[in-house]
Design a protein around this motif. Structure first.
Motif, mmCIF file in Angstrom:
data_model
loop_
_atom_site.group_PDB
_atom_site.id
_atom_site.type_symbol
_atom_site.label_atom_id
_atom_site.label_comp_id
_atom_site.label_asym_id
_atom_site.label_seq_id
_atom_site.Cartn_x
_atom_site.Cartn_y
_atom_site.Cartn_z
ATOM 1 N N ALA A 70 18.266 36.643 31.043
ATOM 2 C CA ALA A 70 19.632 36.781 31.553
ATOM 3 C C ALA A 70 19.820 38.171 32.134
ATOM 4 C CB ALA A 70 20.649 36.545 30.432
ATOM 5 N N ASN A 71 20.836 38.273 32.967
ATOM 6 C CA ASN A 71 21.286 39.565 33.499
ATOM 7 C C ASN A 71 22.714 39.819 33.015
ATOM 8 O OD1 ASN A 71 22.984 40.486 36.406
ATOM 9 N ND2 ASN A 71 21.672 41.928 35.337
ATOM 10 N N ILE A 72 22.961 41.026 32.539
ATOM 11 C CA ILE A 72 24.314 41.469 32.191
ATOM 12 C C ILE A 72 24.632 42.638 33.106
ATOM 13 C CG2 ILE A 72 25.814 42.392 30.381
ATOM 14 C CD1 ILE A 72 23.932 41.005 28.337
ATOM 15 N N ASN A 73 25.560 42.421 34.022
ATOM 16 C CA ASN A 73 25.866 43.413 35.043
ATOM 17 C C ASN A 73 27.150 44.159 34.707
ATOM 18 O OD1 ASN A 73 25.412 44.628 37.698
ATOM 19 N ND2 ASN A 73 27.239 43.513 38.329
ATOM 20 N N ILE A 74 27.139 45.465 34.942
ATOM 21 C CA ILE A 74 28.270 46.312 34.560
ATOM 22 C C ILE A 74 28.749 47.066 35.795
ATOM 23 C CG2 ILE A 74 29.105 48.003 32.887
ATOM 24 C CD1 ILE A 74 26.454 47.568 31.335
ATOM 25 N N ASP A 75 29.988 46.817 36.183
ATOM 26 C CA ASP A 75 30.497 47.434 37.410
ATOM 27 C C ASP A 75 31.989 47.693 37.280
ATOM 28 O OD1 ASP A 75 30.801 48.383 39.964
ATOM 29 O OD2 ASP A 75 30.222 46.541 40.978
ATOM 30 N N ALA A 76 32.371 48.953 37.497
ATOM 31 C CA ALA A 76 33.780 49.356 37.613
ATOM 32 C C ALA A 76 34.613 48.955 36.407
ATOM 33 C CB ALA A 76 34.379 48.794 38.900
ATOM 34 N N LEU A 77 34.218 49.465 35.240
ATOM 35 C CA LEU A 77 34.993 49.219 34.027
ATOM 36 C C LEU A 77 36.175 50.180 33.984
ATOM 37 C CD1 LEU A 77 32.244 48.699 31.293
ATOM 38 C CD2 LEU A 77 33.456 46.978 32.626
ATOM 39 N N ASP A 78 37.352 49.621 33.787
ATOM 40 C CA ASP A 78 38.558 50.442 33.749
ATOM 41 C C ASP A 78 39.670 49.622 33.114
ATOM 42 O OD1 ASP A 78 40.222 52.644 34.224
ATOM 43 O OD2 ASP A 78 40.873 51.868 36.168
ATOM 44 N N SER A 133 38.986 53.394 25.482
ATOM 45 C CA SER A 133 38.843 52.442 24.369
ATOM 46 C C SER A 133 38.527 51.039 24.881
ATOM 47 C CB SER A 133 40.113 52.426 23.516
ATOM 48 O OG SER A 133 41.238 52.006 24.282
ATOM 49 N N GLY A 134 39.136 50.651 25.996
ATOM 50 C CA GLY A 134 38.851 49.330 26.549
ATOM 51 C C GLY A 134 37.465 49.246 27.151
ATOM 52 N N TYR A 151 29.029 38.726 34.280
ATOM 53 C CA TYR A 151 29.762 39.808 34.918
ATOM 54 C C TYR A 151 31.212 39.655 34.469
ATOM 55 C CZ TYR A 151 31.769 42.679 38.688
ATOM 56 O OH TYR A 151 32.467 43.624 39.418
ATOM 57 N N ALA A 152 31.676 40.558 33.641
ATOM 58 C CA ALA A 152 32.969 40.358 32.998
ATOM 59 C C ALA A 152 33.585 41.698 32.607
ATOM 60 C CB ALA A 152 32.794 39.478 31.750
ATOM 61 N N SER A 153 34.871 41.661 32.327
ATOM 62 C CA SER A 153 35.559 42.828 31.770
ATOM 63 C C SER A 153 36.935 42.397 31.303
ATOM 64 C CB SER A 153 35.687 43.953 32.809
ATOM 65 O OG SER A 153 36.545 43.550 33.866
ATOM 66 N N GLY A 154 37.529 43.176 30.423
ATOM 67 C CA GLY A 154 38.909 42.959 30.030
ATOM 68 C C GLY A 154 39.825 43.482 31.113
ATOM 69 N N SER A 155 40.643 42.613 31.701
ATOM 70 C CA SER A 155 41.431 43.060 32.851
ATOM 71 C C SER A 155 42.751 42.321 33.018
ATOM 72 C CB SER A 155 40.611 42.894 34.143
ATOM 73 O OG SER A 155 40.198 41.549 34.294
ATOM 74 N N TYR A 156 43.165 41.556 31.998
ATOM 75 C CA TYR A 156 44.351 40.712 32.166
ATOM 76 C C TYR A 156 45.468 41.044 31.174
ATOM 77 C CZ TYR A 156 47.162 36.431 32.535
ATOM 78 O OH TYR A 156 48.195 35.540 32.700
ATOM 79 N N GLU A 157 45.143 41.095 29.883
ATOM 80 C CA GLU A 157 46.178 41.315 28.865
ATOM 81 C C GLU A 157 45.641 42.249 27.786
ATOM 82 O OE1 GLU A 157 49.055 38.819 25.758
ATOM 83 O OE2 GLU A 157 47.292 37.854 26.632
ATOM 84 N N GLY A 158 46.395 43.283 27.481
ATOM 85 C CA GLY A 158 45.965 44.240 26.478
ATOM 86 C C GLY A 158 46.533 43.947 25.100
ATOM 87 N N PHE A 159 45.915 44.544 24.097
ATOM 88 C CA PHE A 159 46.474 44.480 22.744
ATOM 89 C C PHE A 159 47.785 45.267 22.681
ATOM 90 C CE2 PHE A 159 42.028 43.422 21.747
ATOM 91 C CZ PHE A 159 42.211 42.346 20.893
ATOM 92 N N ASP A 160 47.855 46.348 23.444
ATOM 93 C CA ASP A 160 49.044 47.199 23.442
ATOM 94 C C ASP A 160 49.775 47.212 24.775
ATOM 95 O OD1 ASP A 160 48.560 48.102 20.761
ATOM 96 O OD2 ASP A 160 46.984 49.404 21.559
ATOM 97 N N LYS A 161 49.238 46.537 25.790
ATOM 98 C CA LYS A 161 49.861 46.479 27.104
ATOM 99 C C LYS A 161 50.013 45.008 27.499
ATOM 100 C CE LYS A 161 49.834 50.967 28.354
ATOM 101 N NZ LYS A 161 49.374 51.548 27.082
#
Length: 538
Positions: A391-399, A502-503, A460-470
């Motif tokens: 498998a490939n796990i790609n990491i791009d523009a985490l914010d 933290s995210g 290819y994924a990231s947390g980008s929709y709903e925060g625990f505090d936002k």
């Protein structure tokens, strides 16, 4: 006899225990490590990390040294580098693009109204009174019964096309993939197809919503030096974009006579429409051939060392370019010092964990910003057997503005990597969702795409929709601000006092956890039926 049997049982118990492997240690990916490497890589010292510059030399040597310090082995034989031969074309277009017709002519102004480039490795290219023909979305897709180029000899002509594909905002899920962009919607495809059709040039009409970025991104990304990998594929003389305002001016002067060109382009059976206009523009090029570098490091496995999990991230950005508010260094803190730092932080975590059965590979690729060039070259010249690459796990523009409840998967529904991600997300009390902005075509805009094309299931994924505090609205506002004000701009910088990591750490922890699970089992994740990448794997 009883004592002898007791001793025998104890010896057998100890022997069996020694034969068992220790369970993998789930270590924490260090937020301190992440922040340290983002701060270094996004500093002015690295000059925006553009290939073929001093910034590249500093970047690739920094990565090599850091992998070496962690105890990772060279990933390409006895070298940490994979050479990627490229050509740098520094094009200087004419100051004006001239649009002429029977009622006169008008000029479009460079950068303000148009950009023009070429991938032809020659010193001078031009369009000289090339006939303009509107070709809708510029798509040939037999599986959808669609051909925007049909019935015309394109030699000596320049096509004018819309960005994205007919499914965008159509409200009809049966038109292509509905609102989800297909590869036919990407600018890369549009230039490729126009060249295959034999056209001299292609003009893409920019529109912020379907393109997913503003004209400022076109200005910065399509001016100055560009990089290509030479091949034998057909090429256009000129690849161009024009602003939506310029397109309106063009169509108002054309044979369309005020027709709604966007509406007619959506109709199945659309045929190309001569605009009764011509275009002229010239580009003078400086040519430089050189070699860029992918950086490759390896942690060998134990029992199944000839099977590989590949973590990827692109190290490059735009270097030094057009000054905006007095700043000309495009530091690329989010894009993609974050992902490159993530490779180092995850490598550190694996070195703190127990040895894995399978081998772990870290590839920092070059030229992503120029069209996924480093990963495309790797896909054509793989160091590790694609059939043995798990498998490939790609990491791009985490914010993110903090820890995210969601894990948004770009390309959800393609492979069983979704299930691995869901398992890891559930253990973090998170949920997974498909990309909520699938119309923006993110699946085709990062390096996992080239691994998928050779059959390697990719995450290819990231947390980008709903925060625990936002809440959802706050996160959307945060993401929109970055896209409008920082994406591909000098303002994408790192401030250790204000940047929230933290995210980012939570996402990288999940990527580590997924890789750790994959690296200690013997199963190969599969593509789902219906994925266009399944055939390459099989």
């Amino acid at each position: 006899m009883k004592n002898y049997l007791k001793i025998l049982v104890i010896v057998l118990f100890i022997s069996c225990g020694n034969d068992k492997k220790d369970p993998p240690i789930l270590v924490e990916v260090s937020q301190t490590t992440i922040g340290h490497h983002i701060e270094r890589l996004a500093s002015d010292e690295f000059l925006g990390r553009k290939p073929f510059t001093e910034g590249e030399v500093k970047t690739v040597n920094y990565l090599k040294d850091e992998f070496e310090k962690l105890g990772l082995l060279p990933g390409n034989g006895d070298s940490y580098f994979q050479d990627v031969p490229m050509v740098e074309i520094t094009g200087t277009p004419s100051e004006n693009m001239v649009i002429s017709g029977k009622n006169g002519s008008f000029n479009l102004e460079l950068l303000k109204d148009f950009v023009a480039t070429t991938n032809k490795v020659v010193t001078d290219v031009s369009l000289e009174n090339s006939e303009l023909v509107f070709a809708g979305y510029g798509i040939v897709a037999p599986e959808y019964g669609w051909n925007d180029y049909e019935g015309m000899d394109w030699k000596g002509k320049t096509a004018v096309v819309l960005i994205n594909d007919p499914g965008f905002k159509s409200g009809d899920s049966t038109v292509f993939k509905g609102n989800e962009m297909t590869y036919y919607g990407r600018w890369t495809y549009k230039y490729e197809e126009a060249a295959r059709q034999g056209a001299d040039g292609l003009i893409i009409i920019h529109d912020t919503e379907p393109a997913a970025y503003g004209w400022n991104v076109i200005e910065s990304g399509w001016s100055g030096a560009r990089l290509i990998i030479e091949n034998d594929l057909p090429l256009l003389n000129v690849e161009s974009w024009i602003s939506s305002e310029s397109a309106k001016k063009m169509f108002d002067a054309s044979a369309l006579n005020g027709q709604d060109y966007k509406t007619i382009s959506r109709k199945k059976g659309f045929k190309p429409i001569p605009l009764e206009l011509n275009v002229s523009v010239e580009i003078k090029n400086k040519i430089k051939r050189d070699v860029s570098k992918n950086v490759v490091a390896l942690i060998p496995g134990t029992d199944r060392k000839d099977e590989f999990i590949i973590y990827s991230a692109h190290w490059d950005h735009f270097g030094i370019g057009k000054a905006i508010e007095g700043d000309s260094i495009y530091n690329g803190a989010v894009d993609n010092a974050s992902g490159t730092a993530g490779l180092l932080a995850i490598a550190e975590a694996f070195k703190k964990s127990n040895p894995t059965k399978r081998s772990i590979v870290f590839i920092a690729v070059t030229g992503e910003e120029q069209g996924l060039l480093g990963s495309a070259y790797y896909a054509e010249h793989p160091i590790f057997n694609p059939k043995k690459t798990v498998a490939n796990i790609n990491i791009d523009a985490l914010d993110s503005p903090g820890k995210m409840k969601d894990l948004t998967i770009t390309g959800y529904g393609h492979s069983e990597m979704d299930a691995y991600a869901k398992d890891a997300a559930t253990k973090q009390n998170r949920y997974i969702i498909p990309d909520q902005e699938a119309e923006k075509g993110y699946f085709f805009r990062s390096d996992h795409f080239n691994f998928a094309k050779i059959g390697i299931p990719a995450l290819y994924a990231s947390g980008s929709y709903e925060g625990f505090d936002k809440n959802i609205e706050e996160v959307k506002a945060y993401n929109d601000y970055y896209r409008i004000n920082k994406y591909h701009q000098p303002s994408d910088e790192y401030n250790p006092e204000t940047t929230e990591l933290s995210g980012v750490q939570l996402d990288l922890q999940l990527f580590f956890n997924v890789g750790l699970k994959l690296s200690n089992e013997d199963y190969f994740p599969k593509w789902y039926d219906g994925s266009e990448f399944k055939a390459a794997r099989e």
